[in-house]
Design a protein around this motif. Structure first.
Motif, PDB file in Angstrom:
ATOM      1  N   MET A   1     -13.094 -21.460 -30.114  1.00  0.00           N
ATOM      2  CA  MET A   1     -12.300 -22.544 -29.167  1.00  0.00           C
ATOM      3  C   MET A   1     -12.666 -23.977 -29.763  1.00  0.00           C
ATOM      4  O   MET A   1     -13.489 -23.584 -30.733  1.00  0.00           O
ATOM      5  N   LYS A   2     -11.083 -24.180 -30.794  1.00  0.00           N
ATOM      6  CA  LYS A   2     -10.946 -25.357 -31.924  1.00  0.00           C
ATOM      7  C   LYS A   2     -10.991 -26.766 -30.608  1.00  0.00           C
ATOM      8  O   LYS A   2      -9.664 -26.471 -30.191  1.00  0.00           O
ATOM      9  N   ASP A  29     -16.396 -26.943 -34.831  1.00  0.00           N
ATOM     10  CA  ASP A  29     -14.791 -27.073 -34.023  1.00  0.00           C
ATOM     11  C   ASP A  29     -14.857 -27.812 -33.484  1.00  0.00           C
ATOM     12  O   ASP A  29     -13.684 -27.525 -32.851  1.00  0.00           O
ATOM     13  N   THR A  61      -4.054 -28.646 -35.105  1.00  0.00           N
ATOM     14  CA  THR A  61      -5.501 -27.633 -35.346  1.00  0.00           C
ATOM     15  C   THR A  61      -6.096 -26.977 -33.777  1.00  0.00           C
ATOM     16  O   THR A  61      -6.416 -26.360 -33.700  1.00  0.00           O
ATOM     17  N   ALA A  62      -6.296 -28.464 -33.062  1.00  0.00           N
ATOM     18  CA  ALA A  62      -6.971 -28.103 -31.886  1.00  0.00           C
ATOM     19  C   ALA A  62      -6.309 -26.743 -30.699  1.00  0.00           C
ATOM     20  O   ALA A  62      -5.033 -26.740 -29.852  1.00  0.00           O
ATOM     21  N   ASP A  63      -6.944 -26.162 -29.915  1.00  0.00           N
ATOM     22  CA  ASP A  63      -7.052 -25.097 -28.929  1.00  0.00           C
ATOM     23  C   ASP A  63      -6.321 -26.320 -27.471  1.00  0.00           C
ATOM     24  O   ASP A  63      -5.370 -26.145 -26.775  1.00  0.00           O
ATOM     25  N   TYR A  64      -8.024 -27.379 -27.530  1.00  0.00           N
ATOM     26  CA  TYR A  64      -7.987 -27.769 -26.613  1.00  0.00           C
ATOM     27  C   TYR A  64      -8.211 -29.435 -27.077  1.00  0.00           C
ATOM     28  O   TYR A  64      -9.013 -30.129 -27.767  1.00  0.00           O
ATOM     29  N   THR A  86       2.274 -27.166 -28.989  1.00  0.00           N
ATOM     30  CA  THR A  86       2.984 -25.281 -28.970  1.00  0.00           C
ATOM     31  C   THR A  86       2.410 -25.452 -27.072  1.00  0.00           C
ATOM     32  O   THR A  86       1.709 -26.279 -26.862  1.00  0.00           O
ATOM     33  N   GLU A  88       1.169 -23.128 -26.449  1.00  0.00           N
ATOM     34  CA  GLU A  88      -0.157 -22.377 -26.157  1.00  0.00           C
ATOM     35  C   GLU A  88      -1.049 -23.836 -25.962  1.00  0.00           C
ATOM     36  O   GLU A  88      -3.147 -23.362 -25.347  1.00  0.00           O
ATOM     37  N   GLN A  89      -1.535 -24.842 -26.256  1.00  0.00           N
ATOM     38  CA  GLN A  89      -2.484 -25.216 -26.418  1.00  0.00           C
ATOM     39  C   GLN A  89      -2.416 -26.658 -24.769  1.00  0.00           C
ATOM     40  O   GLN A  89      -1.403 -26.324 -23.761  1.00  0.00           O
ATOM     41  N   GLU A 141      -7.966 -21.823 -18.150  1.00  0.00           N
ATOM     42  CA  GLU A 141      -8.060 -22.896 -18.881  1.00  0.00           C
ATOM     43  C   GLU A 141      -8.790 -24.131 -18.316  1.00  0.00           C
ATOM     44  O   GLU A 141      -9.491 -24.733 -18.856  1.00  0.00           O
TER      45      GLU A 141
END
Length: 264
Positions: A1-2, A29, A61-64, A86, A88-89, A141
């Motif tokens: 998880m980034k 991360d 870069t970030a997922d969150y 996106t 998905e983020q 999430e």
């Protein structure tokens, strides 16, 4: 998880510090962006994470992705990053006064967004954060975000109308408490106590009192009455505070903060 942070002032640093201290993410991360190279260098030296001056790189870069900029800058930041985000983020806003409708309009209606309102005691691991997700955020999430936010204190779900109230009752109120501690100490100094000692006694009394409210779950009025012996010293002080309108002044201050937040 980034994890990514656009803006890395005191609040974002407190969040990152809590996450690292709890071992929820490794420094490699986490990436943050700030305005100047000197600030980036300072953040890297202090927190051990990557810090750059490129918002777009963090957003990609970030997922969150945490948005932790001042309200007056958020329109420019949103315009800058909108087209590379996106669906998905998960975007976590730490921006006061910008509601979910505003965030959706400026970042995209298909984006997963969570509004949060932390407070400055997060810096010492005793924060409390109001959390309001939109309907696109999954339960998993949301669970992940709550875990992150609870690394530096408490975090509770609230409805969006309540979030503006959270900003006053827990966000602005530490300033009121600091003022109260200072006034308590001033009174002690006026009667001969050394100032440093007066601050320690006053601050510890406030800390202990707050802990009693949280741990006993008794009404604050009941706890107050426990201190006020008949014909004693404390009830004399309470009488002065009531005469001077302390209770109504605090109520008015909280409501003023809420009204100001709604105008941001």
């Amino acid at each position: 998880m980034k994890l990514g942070f656009i803006g890395c002032g005191n609040m974002a640093s407190a969040i990152i510090g809590g996450i690292l201290n709890k071992g929820l993410a490794k420094p490699e991360d986490i990436i943050a962006s700030v305005k100047t190279p000197s600030s980036a260098k300072k953040i890297e030296n202090t927190l051990g994470i990557s810090c750059i001056t490129n918002n777009l790189e963090v957003a990609k870069t970030a997922d969150y992705l945490f948005l932790s900029v001042k309200p007056q800058f958020c329109s420019d930041v949103a315009l800058e990053i909108k087209n590379i985000l996106t669906k998905e983020q998960v975007i976590i806003s730490v921006i006061a006064g910008k509601n979910l409708d505003w965030l959706k309009e400026h970042l995209g209606n298909d984006k997963k967004i969570i509004r949060t309102m932390p407070n400055t005691p997060s810096l010492v691991g005793e924060g409390i954060t109001g959390v309001c997700p939109d309907c696109l955020v999954s339960s998993e999430e949301l669970k992940n975000v709550l875990t992150l936010l609870r690394s530096f204190g408490q975090a509770d779900l609230v409805t969006e109308p309540i979030l503006d109230i959270v900003g006053a009752v827990s966000g602005s109120s530490p300033a009121f408490v600091f003022l109260f501690i200072e006034a308590l100490a001033d009174g002690a100094v006026a009667e001969g106590m050394p100032r440093k000692q007066a601050y320690n006694f006053a601050a510890q009394a406030v800390l202990g009192s707050a802990k009693m409210v949280l741990e006993t779950q008794k009404h604050p009025g009941e706890l107050k009455d426990m201190v006020c012996s008949p014909g004693g010293t404390t009830i004399e002080g309470i009488n002065i505070l009531e005469k001077e309108g302390m209770r109504s002044a605090v109520i008015d201050a909280v409501r003023a903060c809420i009204q100001k937040t709604r105008k941001l």
